[in-house]
Write an enzyme that holds these catalytic residues in place. Structure first.
Site, PDB file in Angstrom:
ATOM      1  N   ARG A 137       0.876  -1.178   0.000  1.00  0.00           N
ATOM      2  CA  ARG A 137       0.000   0.000   0.000  1.00  0.00           C
ATOM      3  C   ARG A 137       0.912   1.226   0.000  1.00  0.00           C
ATOM      4  O   ARG A 137       1.565   1.530   0.994  1.00  0.00           O
ATOM      5  CB  ARG A 137      -0.923  -0.020   1.223  1.00  0.00           C
ATOM      6  CG  ARG A 137      -1.769  -1.302   1.292  1.00  0.00           C
ATOM      7  CD  ARG A 137      -2.763  -1.258   2.435  1.00  0.00           C
ATOM      8  NE  ARG A 137      -3.422  -2.553   2.611  1.00  0.00           N
ATOM      9  CZ  ARG A 137      -4.483  -2.974   1.938  1.00  0.00           C
ATOM     10  NH1 ARG A 137      -5.001  -2.177   1.014  1.00  0.00           N
ATOM     11  NH2 ARG A 137      -5.025  -4.144   2.161  1.00  0.00           N
ATOM     12  N   ARG A 178     -29.078 -45.102 -12.821  1.00  0.00           N
ATOM     13  CA  ARG A 178     -29.069 -44.665 -14.223  1.00  0.00           C
ATOM     14  C   ARG A 178     -30.300 -45.132 -15.005  1.00  0.00           C
ATOM     15  O   ARG A 178     -30.475 -44.746 -16.153  1.00  0.00           O
ATOM     16  CB  ARG A 178     -27.799 -45.167 -14.925  1.00  0.00           C
ATOM     17  CG  ARG A 178     -26.512 -44.535 -14.407  1.00  0.00           C
ATOM     18  CD  ARG A 178     -25.321 -45.049 -15.199  1.00  0.00           C
ATOM     19  NE  ARG A 178     -24.056 -44.519 -14.706  1.00  0.00           N
ATOM     20  CZ  ARG A 178     -23.507 -43.366 -15.102  1.00  0.00           C
ATOM     21  NH1 ARG A 178     -24.133 -42.632 -16.012  1.00  0.00           N
ATOM     22  NH2 ARG A 178     -22.354 -42.963 -14.604  1.00  0.00           N
ATOM     23  N   SER A 220      -7.194   0.367  -5.190  1.00  0.00           N
ATOM     24  CA  SER A 220      -6.124   0.221  -6.181  1.00  0.00           C
ATOM     25  C   SER A 220      -6.618   0.588  -7.570  1.00  0.00           C
ATOM     26  O   SER A 220      -5.906   1.234  -8.347  1.00  0.00           O
ATOM     27  CB  SER A 220      -5.600  -1.217  -6.180  1.00  0.00           C
ATOM     28  OG  SER A 220      -5.100  -1.576  -4.909  1.00  0.00           O
ATOM     29  N   MET A 259     -13.599 -12.500   7.528  1.00  0.00           N
ATOM     30  CA  MET A 259     -13.306 -11.184   6.971  1.00  0.00           C
ATOM     31  C   MET A 259     -14.514 -10.628   6.240  1.00  0.00           C
ATOM     32  O   MET A 259     -15.417 -11.351   5.855  1.00  0.00           O
ATOM     33  CB  MET A 259     -12.095 -11.260   6.052  1.00  0.00           C
ATOM     34  CG  MET A 259     -10.779 -11.437   6.803  1.00  0.00           C
ATOM     35  SD  MET A 259      -9.350 -11.362   5.712  1.00  0.00           S
ATOM     36  CE  MET A 259      -8.021 -11.365   6.935  1.00  0.00           C
ATOM     37  N   ASP A 270     -12.830 -10.416  -0.228  1.00  0.00           N
ATOM     38  CA  ASP A 270     -14.138 -10.014   0.302  1.00  0.00           C
ATOM     39  C   ASP A 270     -15.244 -10.070  -0.747  1.00  0.00           C
ATOM     40  O   ASP A 270     -16.419 -10.012  -0.399  1.00  0.00           O
ATOM     41  CB  ASP A 270     -14.072  -8.587   0.864  1.00  0.00           C
ATOM     42  CG  ASP A 270     -13.205  -8.495   2.105  1.00  0.00           C
ATOM     43  OD1 ASP A 270     -12.946  -9.540   2.721  1.00  0.00           O
ATOM     44  OD2 ASP A 270     -12.784  -7.371   2.443  1.00  0.00           O
TER      45      ASP A 270
END
Length: 831
Positions: A140, A526, A173, A260, A218
């Site tokens: 950052r 099946r 960003s 988070m 997130d």
């Protein structure tokens, strides 16, 4: 890959910024390889925007690749798209190991110290699929947030002759990227006016091309269903829940998990849906009750009263009540302990959610987005907006970057303004539907919602081979039925089970643990209804079924078609009939996703990662990996893309001698281009029925014989391991969402039939009441079964127009097969 306009090619740089997330390395790999294939020179920027500001010091190691400062010279050296000589020239520049192991130094004298903008070649990003995080680093940057920092970054880019940037990061960003682009003309003009760049450089770099890709666990960006890294983070959370689940049940405990998600509750929501949680707290939709403690305790108490021994509550880190007062995991624990007397524990998963190897979806999705990002950069003009590459259902999309950022910020502002309805409306449709699905499957109502005359007896059956997500879909349907007042009936062992009266009513608690169970709890078969259509109709009448939901693969589609055709003879089939596709083969016509295919791909990826490790560690070795999939090559093809396999064999393309001859030629040339003395392993993915003559054993022996001293060959058959195991969170979440859509469809069709009965008409179900739920591009679409038939290859049990077929070409492109086969010459390698 999409053909870009024939413009002069670029020098393109890729950087990762903000928080790290699984799949970022796959993005970098895809962008580098695609750009080289399209004739661009490729660079990576170490340490995100901070690396842009730092640039490259003048004291660069002599072993490092030289920089060209003259734009005219650079333009003359630009590579021609698709040319094999240009590919070999871009094979490697020697810094791949330094980027991957993080040492920055190499015994031979190469170094990354003082170098943040690094040219990379094809092999420099080899094997990046399996690593979590970002190998080029992220940071950052405070400096880049200032005008002076961006001015320095612009100067560093121009010095390296870079025209375009691909940024993988979060909304901050991507906002920074768009600001950088908007300021670019001013920055370049100032650099020219202060003589830091030449007038020629000023003209050559008048326009900066930027594209954004969202890397965020997130999943907090609007205008895209999924962000890079979110699926893997969900995997980590669900693994923790699955592990906690057993101990919670054993001790009759409650567990509160904090995950988070500061401004977005996607992880908490999807973990709640996929893990069968009792209660969740997310920022977008706080509990409606005030105080919320009453609502939570009331719901959990009902679960305990009917005999549930475990309680799971999931709290997003940004959770709050309707007054924006934060809700903390420790306080939730206190409430559960004091008010309900539950033995409660708190687990904070923290940064374990970011780590680990990327799941299959976080390899496939970033690869496809990386390809699209390069095309967007090549097509960019000063008048086009900066694009963000996203996804809607199964379709890769391009949306204006700042529109997506603006909408994302509006969600945050709506939450601050306590306008939670607006916050939910700004999330994608899948988010809202998942929340509704959670409520429908987790809340035990005291009284049914529907009046008695609207309630149904709903039959649920599994048809075909087992697939991950079948049980999750059944659980969701049962819970929804009970909430509405319907009676859900399990038909065990398919149509033969119905004839044997192997039918029983399912309960709310009885399906509680089914989310994490693989295979088929009902048992599957099946055999088709033609085994005895008249007897099947009699059983429908005997049990008075008002609707049938079939969960399965191509056999379920065929059964639905048979039942719809038989309506003219048997009135018992004039009821809503639905098919929810569930098969690892993903061979149901028209739909791009079947339950179980994601679980199978993850099993394939896990196996191939281990196999490739062995192939590289032993010696130069090729492993021919055989997969299931019937006569549909979906698993083999997508598995090849997700594992970086160098070739794939499918039933659709078949195998012949000319193909094998070229494959041997490709392998020989590819291994001859490797650095001498360094072991490299490669994978070949083969569908089990790609050829009846050229079997896995035959191909392996052929490669071994022809490889000589260059490479060895071994085979591995994954078999039924691709069907088993715990279903992936993607399969679980989609199972719930699609299953509830099926139930809504059934109710709508049943209401139409009720109107017929009330008006005295004979019950006559319309053709569109027998339908398949499909995912097509960016939409979920109901298709009447008769309308599916023209799109079906009934003989080979697959669709006529398979959406994934172009991926075969992409698999070959991303190993540079055409270039290597045509002209590659080892003497041109820059070692």
């Amino acid at each position: 890959m999409t053909e870009a306009p024939r413009v002069h090619k670029l020098r393109l740089a890729v950087l990762t910024s903000g928080g790290d997330s699984a799949g970022m390395n796959a993005v970098v790999r895809a962008i580098v390889k695609t750009a080289i294939l399209k004739g661009c020179e490729t660079y990576v920027v170490r340490e995100g925007y901070e690396g842009l500001v730092r640039g490259n010091s003048e004291a660069v190691s002599v072993a490092s690749p030289p920089r060209e400062h003259n734009h005219h010279q650079r333009k003359e050296s630009l590579l021609v798209e698709g040319d094999a000589d240009s590919f070999v020239h871009n094979l490697r520049f020697g810094d791949g190991e330094l980027l991957r192991d993080g040492t920055s130094d190499h015994p031979a004298g190469r170094t990354l110290k003082g170098r943040y903008i690094v040219r990379v070649g094809w092999d420099d990003v080899r094997g990046w699929f399996t690593s979590g995080g970002t190998l080029i680093g992220t940071a950052r940057s405070v400096a880049f947030r200032t005008y002076e920092g961006r001015l320095t970054a612009a100067h560093n880019l121009i010095k390296e002759g870079i025209d375009a940037i691909a940024v993988c990061g979060g909304d901050g960003s991507l906002t920074g990227a768009d600001v950088f682009r908007a300021e670019w003309p001013k920055l370049v003009a100032e650099l020219a006016s202060t003589s830091r760049i030449t007038e020629e450089q000023h003209k050559a770099h008048a326009h900066l091309r930027i594209v954004g890709l969202v890397g965020s666990i997130d999943n907090d960006m609007s205008m895209t269903d999924l962000t890079i890294g979110a699926p893997t983070a969900l995997h980590r959370i669900c693994e923790a829940i699955d592990n906690i689940d057993s101990t919670a049940s054993s001790h009759s405990r409650a567990f509160v998990l904090e995950v988070m998600g500061r401004h977005c509750g996607w992880l908490a929501l999807l973990a709640g849906v996929s893990g069968g949680a009792d209660f969740i707290f997310i920022p977008e939709r706080p509990p409606e009750a005030d105080p919320w403690e009453d609502e939570m305790c009331r719901n959990i108490q009902r679960h305990r009263e009917i005999g549930k021994r475990k309680t799971i509550v999931i709290v997003a880190e940004g959770a709050h009540d309707k007054h924006l007062t934060p809700i903390r995991a420790d306080y939730v624990k206190e409430v559960l302990s004091e008010r309900l007397g539950l033995d409660t524990r708190v687990t904070t998963l923290g940064h374990t959610q970011r780590g680990g190897r990327p799941c299959a979806f976080d390899r496939i999705l970033p690869t496809l987005q990386g390809v699209e990002a390069v095309d967007a950069l090549l097509e960019a003009t000063p008048d086009t907006p900066s694009y963000m590459i996203g996804i809607a259902e199964n379709k890769i999309t391009r949306v204006p970057l700042m529109e997506a950022v603006k909408m994302t910020n509006e969600v945050t502002q709506a939450i601050k303004d306590k306008d939670f309805d607006k916050a939910m409306s700004l999330r994608d449709p899948e988010f809202r539907e998942s929340l509704d699905g959670f409520y429908a499957t987790s809340i035990l109502e005291k009284e049914p919602r529907l009046p008695h005359h609207q309630r149904m007896r709903v039959a649920i059956m599994h048809v075909g081979a087992p697939a991950g997500g079948m049980n999750a879909a059944t659980r969701a349907a049962v819970r929804y039925c009970i909430r509405q007042g319907h009676k859900p009936f399990a038909i065990h062992n398919g149509f033969p089970g119905l004839l044997d009266d192997n039918v029983h009513q399912l309960s709310w608690l009885g399906v509680d643990n089914w989310m994490t169970r693989g295979g088929s709890e009902l048992g599957t078969n099946r055999k088709l209804p033609e085994v005895d259509m008249g007897a099947i109709a009699a059983k429908f009448q005997q049990y008075n079924f008002h609707a049938l939901m079939m969960i399965g693969g191509f056999e379920a589609f065929t059964s639905l078609l048979s039942l719809e055709n038989a309506r003219k003879y048997y009135p018992a089939f004039h009821i809503p009939l639905v098919h929810l596709p569930a098969t690892i083969s993903n061979n149901v016509p028209l739909t791009e996703f079947s339950l179980g295919s994601d679980t199978s791909l993850n099993a394939l990826v896990d196996a191939c990662d281990a196999i490739k490790q062995s192939a590289s560690a032993s010696r130069n070795r090729v492993f021919v990996v055989e997969t299931q999939g019937g006569k549909c090559g979906y698993i083999a093809t997508m598995g090849a893309l997700a594992t970086g396999a160098c070739m794939v064999y499918t039933p659709e393309t078949g195998i012949d001698l000319d193909m094998l001859r070229n494959d041997v030629k490709f392998l020989k040339k590819r291994f001859s281009l490797d650095v001498k003395g360094r072991a490299e392993g490669r994978l070949v993915i083969k569908n089990e029925v790609a050829s009846a003559v050229y079997t896995t054993d035959v191909i392996t022996k052929m490669f071994k014989e022809e490889g000589g001293k260059l490479f060895d060959a071994r085979s591995a058959s994954l078999g039924h391991t691709l069907q088993g195991g715990i279903p992936s969170p993607i399969d679980r979440a989609r199972a719930v969402r699609l299953s509830l859509k099926c139930m809504t469809f059934i109710e709508e069709q049943h209401a139409i039939l009720l109107k017929q009965s009330s008006s005295g008409k004979t019950r006559q179900a319309a053709p569109d009441s027998a339908a398949v739920i499909t995912i097509q591009g960016s939409n979920v679409i109901w298709v009447p079964v008769q309308d599916v038939v023209p799109h079906a290859d009934m003989e080979n049990r697959r669709g006529l127009h398979e959406h994934w077929k172009p991926i075969i070409g992409l698999v070959e492109a991303l190993v540079a097969r055409p270039q290597i086969l045509e002209k590659a010459r080892p003497g041109k390698i820059l070692d």
